[in-house]
Design a protein around this motif. Structure first.
Motif, mmCIF file in Angstrom:
data_model
loop_
_atom_site.group_PDB
_atom_site.id
_atom_site.type_symbol
_atom_site.label_atom_id
_atom_site.label_comp_id
_atom_site.label_asym_id
_atom_site.label_seq_id
_atom_site.Cartn_x
_atom_site.Cartn_y
_atom_site.Cartn_z
ATOM 1 N N SER A 74 -8.342 -4.075 -16.027
ATOM 2 C CA SER A 74 -6.958 -4.509 -16.060
ATOM 3 C C SER A 74 -6.682 -3.654 -14.552
ATOM 4 N N PHE A 75 -7.438 -3.055 -13.846
ATOM 5 C CA PHE A 75 -6.955 -2.565 -12.724
ATOM 6 C C PHE A 75 -7.970 -3.227 -11.676
ATOM 7 N N ILE A 76 -7.491 -4.083 -10.571
ATOM 8 C CA ILE A 76 -8.555 -4.683 -9.878
ATOM 9 C C ILE A 76 -7.599 -4.538 -8.500
ATOM 10 N N THR A 77 -8.494 -3.956 -7.715
ATOM 11 C CA THR A 77 -8.050 -3.937 -6.293
ATOM 12 C C THR A 77 -9.073 -4.438 -5.341
ATOM 13 N N ARG A 78 -8.691 -4.173 -3.837
ATOM 14 C CA ARG A 78 -9.492 -4.671 -2.924
ATOM 15 C C ARG A 78 -9.608 -3.970 -1.537
ATOM 16 N N PHE A 79 -10.963 -3.929 -0.982
ATOM 17 C CA PHE A 79 -10.790 -3.202 0.458
ATOM 18 C C PHE A 79 -10.892 -4.282 1.437
ATOM 19 N N ALA A 80 -10.200 -4.705 2.326
ATOM 20 C CA ALA A 80 -10.148 -5.907 2.903
ATOM 21 C C ALA A 80 -10.173 -5.658 4.495
ATOM 22 N N ALA A 116 -11.132 3.249 2.518
ATOM 23 C CA ALA A 116 -11.793 2.842 1.467
ATOM 24 C C ALA A 116 -11.855 3.724 0.601
ATOM 25 N N ARG A 117 -11.880 4.908 0.709
ATOM 26 C CA ARG A 117 -11.864 5.852 -0.594
ATOM 27 C C ARG A 117 -10.729 5.892 -1.210
ATOM 28 N N PHE A 118 -9.329 5.702 -0.564
ATOM 29 C CA PHE A 118 -8.310 5.517 -1.620
ATOM 30 C C PHE A 118 -8.618 4.232 -2.427
ATOM 31 N N ALA A 119 -8.985 3.129 -2.042
ATOM 32 C CA ALA A 119 -9.008 1.959 -2.840
ATOM 33 C C ALA A 119 -10.062 2.035 -4.017
ATOM 34 N N PHE A 120 -11.357 2.519 -3.591
ATOM 35 C CA PHE A 120 -12.427 2.614 -4.607
ATOM 36 C C PHE A 120 -12.343 3.582 -5.361
ATOM 37 N N ARG A 158 -3.438 -0.137 0.349
ATOM 38 C CA ARG A 158 -3.877 -0.226 1.655
ATOM 39 C C ARG A 158 -3.007 0.748 2.413
ATOM 40 N N GLY A 159 -3.215 0.571 3.760
ATOM 41 C CA GLY A 159 -2.513 1.511 4.855
ATOM 42 C C GLY A 159 -0.942 1.548 4.785
ATOM 43 N N ASN A 160 -0.254 2.438 4.989
ATOM 44 C CA ASN A 160 1.233 2.472 5.486
ATOM 45 C C ASN A 160 1.687 1.278 6.367
ATOM 46 N N TYR A 183 1.801 -2.203 -5.190
ATOM 47 C CA TYR A 183 1.282 -1.682 -3.973
ATOM 48 C C TYR A 183 1.202 -0.146 -4.168
ATOM 49 N N ARG A 184 0.263 0.211 -3.477
ATOM 50 C CA ARG A 184 -0.015 1.726 -3.236
ATOM 51 C C ARG A 184 -0.327 1.902 -1.847
#
Ligand code: GLU
Length: 305
Positions: free
Chosen positions: A6-12, A27-31, A232-234, A257-258
């Motif tokens: 239920s938690f799907i994110t991405r590094f783009a 990447a560390r935040f997302a992964f 993703r970044g601020n 969003y985070r």
């Protein structure tokens, strides 16, 4: 049967240079966010700008991320393979009468901003104001448009905020998104952010040269990949206002969003791709290990508070 995460994110990342310490930090935040809850983090290559993206940088992305210890489901989504999807999204907005052609040659202003979705760092970590005046020029007359088309002048497509307002009716002032912030005790603080739909004015959503934009490709892919959380970044906090408008118009769900802080150097500046000394490639060649990379990042963030 396995239930889908239920938690799907991405590094783009965009392959416009080698990944550097700032990317490792992001990447560390997302992964990590995905790992912590048994979710998934996709790798997505945002390469619609073929003049700035290079195959060598693209190949290096997966290599560097694997080296750091991250993994993701295959196949990786590469935006340049999916132009038809973004064209379709644009066609839908066109059919709703929400976009208009823009022949303006204010190249510096328009293209510079659209090429780099990142806004310059502002104080604090919830920058809401775009760093350029919003475009409110509006469409030209049909006659003028026909003349320019006959001349073969290239054009971009802009989203008309006046028409969006009419189209959305009461929803215009109800748009919002959920922002989760890591608090000092490592818990998550949730905030509901009210969207300012016309924060960017009539923004370009299909560029003259790439026929799409970061915004359109990003919201399309987030929906297509069932992204539940965008980490993703601020620097991309402000564009979220526009992304929520596009999601609503296109019937896409709005993810949670985070936005995380950016890694900055000793002068408080963002690390630049052109600064070779901070690329993961270079640091690897110097004999650094992934542990060294993360230790250096922790050091850089610790002494800044
Ligand atoms: N492609 C963007 C970048 O280069 C990231 C976009 C996003 O995460 O929404 O940072």
């Amino acid at each position: 049967m396995k239930t889908p995460p239920s938690f799907i994110t991405r590094f783009a990342p965009s392959p416009t240079g080698y990944l550097h310490l700032g990317h490792a930090f992001a990447a560390r935040f997302a992964f990590e966010a995905a790992r912590a809850v048994g979710g998934v983090c996709h790798l997505r290559i945002e390469d619609t700008d073929r003049t700035r993206c290079k195959p060598a940088f693209d190949a290096a992305i997966a290599d560097d991320l694997h080296w750091l210890g991250f993994s993701w489901p295959e196949p990786v989504r590469r935006q340049s393979d999916h132009r038809a999807d973004y064209d379709k999204a644009l066609t839908r907005l066109h059919a709703m009468g929400l976009v208009y052609r823009c022949f303006k040659t204010r190249k510096e202003v328009i293209e510079a901003i659209d090429r780099a979705p990142h806004l310059p760092l502002t104080k604090g970590d919830t920058a809401t104001a775009p760093q350029k005046p919003p475009f409110t020029g509006g469409p030209i007359t049909t006659g003028e448009e026909m003349d320019l088309m006959a001349e073969g002048k290239p054009y971009a497509w802009r989203l008309s905020m006046a028409r969006c307002r009419d189209h959305l009716g009461a929803d215009w002032s109800r748009l919002a998104f959920r922002e989760e912030k890591l608090s000092s005790d490592q818990g998550l603080k949730t905030q509901i952010i009210t969207v300012v739909p016309d924060l960017f004015g009539d923004e370009i959503i299909a560029r003259k040269d790439t026929h799409t934009s970061y915004h359109l490709a990003c919201v399309h892919d987030d929906a297509h990949q069932n992204i539940s959380h965008v980490v993703r970044g601020n620097d991309l906090f402000a564009v979220t206002h526009l992304h929520v408008v596009l999601q609503t118009l296109l019937g896409y769900p709005t993810p949670i969003y985070r936005h995380h802080p950016l890694l900055t150097d000793d002068h408080g500046e963002r690390l630049a791709k052109r600064n070779q000394s901070v690329t993961l490639r270079h640091l690897r060649e110097m004999g650094k290990t992934p542990e060294d990379i993360f230790a250096r990042i922790d050091e850089m963030t610790a002494h800044r508070g």
